[in-house]
Every structure is written in C-alpha cells, then in structure tokens.
Design an enzyme around this catalytic site. Structure first.
Site, short mmCIF file in Angstrom:
data_model
loop_
_atom_site.label_atom_id
_atom_site.label_comp_id
_atom_site.label_asym_id
_atom_site.label_seq_id
_atom_site.Cartn_x
_atom_site.Cartn_y
_atom_site.Cartn_z
CB SER A 23 44.01 24.58 2.87
OG SER A 23 44.51 24.94 3.89
CG ASN A 24 43.25 29.42 4.76
OD1 ASN A 24 44.34 29.48 5.18
ND2 ASN A 24 42.21 28.73 5.29
CE1 TYR A 25 48.52 30.55 -1.77
CE2 TYR A 25 46.60 32.00 -1.99
CZ TYR A 25 47.66 31.09 -2.57
OH TYR A 25 47.47 30.94 -3.83
#
Ligand code: CTP
Length: 212
Positions: A23-25
């Site tokens: 995923s990502n932030y």
C-alpha cells in the site's frame, strides 16, 4: 450545471497473502475534505474510498473498497451518475501477480512478482464525454512538466500537482503547496494552504470549469 460528483480517496491495498499487503502512506484526508465541501454546496456525492482511519461524511453515498481492481469496478459502476469526477486516491501502481491463500511462512528471502494495476483515471479520461475530470499528480522532480504530460495523456480538465520533498510530507502535513494546470494551459500556484481550504478551492475550480 454540475449536480453529481464522484470522488475517490485514500490508498488501495494489494493483497500478498491473508495478512500482508502492498500500500502507501495516503491518509484520505484530502478526498474526504472534497466530499464534505461538495455536500455543503448541495451536490449529490459518491465517495469511493480505500481503507482509511477517517469517518465517512454523513449524507454522502459511501463505497468502501480495498484494492485497485475493487476501486476501478466501483468507479465504473457510479460513473454514469456523475458529471464531475475528482480522483484523489493514491491507487497502488502494482499488485502481486498472485496472492497466496495461506499465510506465507517467513523463512528465507522472497521475490514477489508484481504486475501493473489498471490506471482508473486514464480509463475515466477515455470515457469522459462532457464530464469534468480532475486528477492529481505526485512528483519528486519536474513537477509541472510531468503534471502537464499526465493532464494530456489522461485527457483531464484539471490536474493538481503536489511536490514531494524531504521538507514537505504531502501525506502527513496539514498544509500543501500545489500547482493546478487546466486543459487550456491556465496555471495557478497555491502555497501553504490547509487541506480543507485547498479542497474548497479545487472543488470550485472544477465546478466553474467550462468544457468549451
Ligand atoms: N491513478 C488512478 N489509477 C492508478 C494510478 C493513478 O486512477 N492506477 C490516479 C490517481 O488517483 C491520481 C492520478 O492518477 O489522480 C495520478 O497518479 P500518480 O501516481 O501521480 O501518477 P501515475 O500516472 O501513476 O504515474 P507515475 O506513478 O508513473 O508518476
């Protein structure tokens, strides 16, 4: 006149196995602010969101999704009802080719083969018709040049470009510096605006945008 708006927000999660993902932030804050502002302007709003810690706004059609594939399906399902689309989601660019049905054991190093996810915004750009379509770009270098290329390649009306630097954390910071570029070449540079004010500015630009 624009009455129905579709907003995407948050990250997507791409499953590796039942307990792990890529995923990502992204926090989703910006997309939720846009959805809230649109609701306060009296628009009917569909918010399609990946997993976040935020509470969905009231009186908004809220669709919760996990992966890029799920988000794509939801966007295509609700696209026909919308006359404006604002895609703030940080869609994961890749997913594991295979996700394991059982938890993978930790022993030893691993390679996970990744395949590219569908570009949802580009697909919306191809299906755009008379809709106003707004996309985002996150860049570490050549901000305006790369954003302009995305605007053209994805057939957008407006692109909002964010610079990612060591000083600026677009995901965590309360305020942002952005440049907006529209399909007629108009540029607006906006500095140090808090996300909720910026959301209203971007929404107003989209609502006022005329397809010539
Ligand atoms: N986007 C999307 N689907 C994807 C990737 C991105 O809909 N699979 C949308 C995002 O919601 C955002 C815009 O495209 O509005 C730009 O995303 P970004 O990651 O900055 O650009 P990419 O086109 O993926 O290019 P790159 O990562 O190579 O810079």
């Amino acid at each position: 006149m624009i009455k129905h708006i579709l907003v995407t927000a948050g990250p997507t999660r791409e499953k590796i196995d039942p307990v792990r993902y890529i995923s990502n932030y992204s926090t989703g804050v910006f997309g939720y602010e846009i959805a809230n502002a649109a609701k306060r302007r009296g628009l009917s709003v569909t918010l399609i969101s990946g997993p976040t810690l935020l509470t969905p706004p009231e009186k908004v059609k809220f669709v919760s999704v996990e992966s890029a594939d799920d988000m794509r399906a939801a966007v295509l399902k609700f696209l026909n009802w919308s006359d404006c689309v604002i895609m703030t989601a940080a869609v994961a660019d890749w997913r594991p080719r295979r996700s394991a049905r059982r938890k993978m054991k930790k022993s030893g190093a691993r390679n996970i083969e990744l395949v590219e996810n569908p570009d949802i915004l580009a697909e919306v750009g191809r299906l755009k018709k008379r809709r106003v379509v707004v996309g985002f770009a996150l860049e570490t270098e050549n901000l305006e040049k790369n954003a302009l290329k995305k605007l053209k390649d994805k057939n957008l009306d407006i692109i909002v470009a964010n610079r990612l630097t060591s000083k600026r954390n677009v995901f965590g910071d309360e305020t942002l510096d952005v440049v907006t570029i529209d399909r007629f070449g108009n540029r607006t540079r906006i500095f140090n605006k808090d996300k909720s004010k910026l959301a209203k500015i971007i929404l107003d630009k989209a609502l006022k945008f005329r397809i010539h």
